[in-house]
Design an enzyme around this catalytic site. Structure first.
Site, PDB file in Angstrom:
ATOM      1  N   GLU A  13      36.760  47.475  43.725  1.00  0.00           N
ATOM      2  CA  GLU A  13      35.380  47.066  43.977  1.00  0.00           C
ATOM      3  C   GLU A  13      34.492  48.231  44.402  1.00  0.00           C
ATOM      4  O   GLU A  13      33.266  48.165  44.240  1.00  0.00           O
ATOM      5  CB  GLU A  13      35.362  45.967  45.047  1.00  0.00           C
ATOM      6  N   ASP A 183      35.274  33.574  39.937  1.00  0.00           N
ATOM      7  CA  ASP A 183      35.836  32.227  39.774  1.00  0.00           C
ATOM      8  C   ASP A 183      34.812  31.233  40.283  1.00  0.00           C
ATOM      9  O   ASP A 183      33.806  31.613  40.911  1.00  0.00           O
ATOM     10  CB  ASP A 183      37.185  32.065  40.488  1.00  0.00           C
TER      11      ASP A 183
END
Length: 223
Positions: A13, A183
């Site tokens: 990230e 998600d």
């Protein structure tokens, strides 16, 4: 130069910062590797490796104590809660809140840096602004997702952003959170995470890096 702390849960990230910075220092703090350096004319220190609220609080406090940053920028992946969000959408937090702190009337909201939000909105298209909520749980249940959405007017959730907000403000620091949906907090959450995290996770950091290459984040311009 005033320093900026950049954090992520996973190294992927924050990797765009590591590959773009001129590195001045590399070290360990609380067994987390960190890199201090320059992107554009911004001095930053970058670290990752914090899963859950306790981890995040401990790591963040240690780095604030060591480096005294004026701004904490938290980037990475999240689960989409709002019906307006789809996989791959970016979320800019205007506020953060813990969803699993009981009783609910003890819950506090922490508001993001106006300066950080201005920079992101000026140079980033197609970003959703909303509340990012956090708790020590992987949410993969539609009923729980709906309760979180309705109770907190939540756009997205993770296990860390609310703690970044809380610890930053407790220390008198500004913070900003830019996340990307990997998600949708439903029964397919684990499957979607494994599929989309590798592709989407670095994207928020890429956007912040591009802004930093051409602009300076000034502590004097507000919080």
């Amino acid at each position: 130069i005033k320093m900026i702390l950049v954090t992520g849960v996973f190294e992927k990230e924050v990797e765009p910062f590591l590959s773009s910075m001129t590195t001045l220092e590399r070290g360990l703090l609380l067994a987390r590797e960190y890199f201090r350096g320059i992107v554009g004319r911004n001095e930053i220190v970058v670290t990752s490796g914090m899963v859950g609220k306790v981890d995040t609080a401990a790591v963040l406090q240690a780095f604030i104590d060591r480096f005294d940053p004026f701004l904490i920028i938290h980037v990475g992946a999240c689960g989409g809660v709002s019906e307006l969000l789809d996989l791959g959408d970016m979320v800019l937090a205007d506020q953060t809140v813990e969803y699993d702190l009981q009783p609910l009337d003890r819950t506090q909201r922490f508001y993001s840096s106006d300066l950080f939000m201005e920079h992101i909105l000026e140079y980033t298209v197609n970003v959703h602004i909303g509340t990012v909520v956090s708790g020590d749980k992987v949410v993969s249940d539609h009923k729980l997702k709906e309760w979180i959405r309705k109770t907190f007017n939540a756009s997205a959730l993770d296990m860390d952003s609310a703690v970044v907000g809380k610890v930053s403000r407790m220390n008198g620091k500004s913070f900003g959170v830019l996340k990307i949906v990997v998600d949708l907090c439903d029964e397919k959450a684990t499957e979607d995470f494994e599929r989309y995290f590798p592709r989407f996770a670095p994207i928020p950091a890429l956007h912040v890096v591009e802004i930093m290459k051409h602009h300076i984040f000034h502590p004097e311009r507000g919080n």
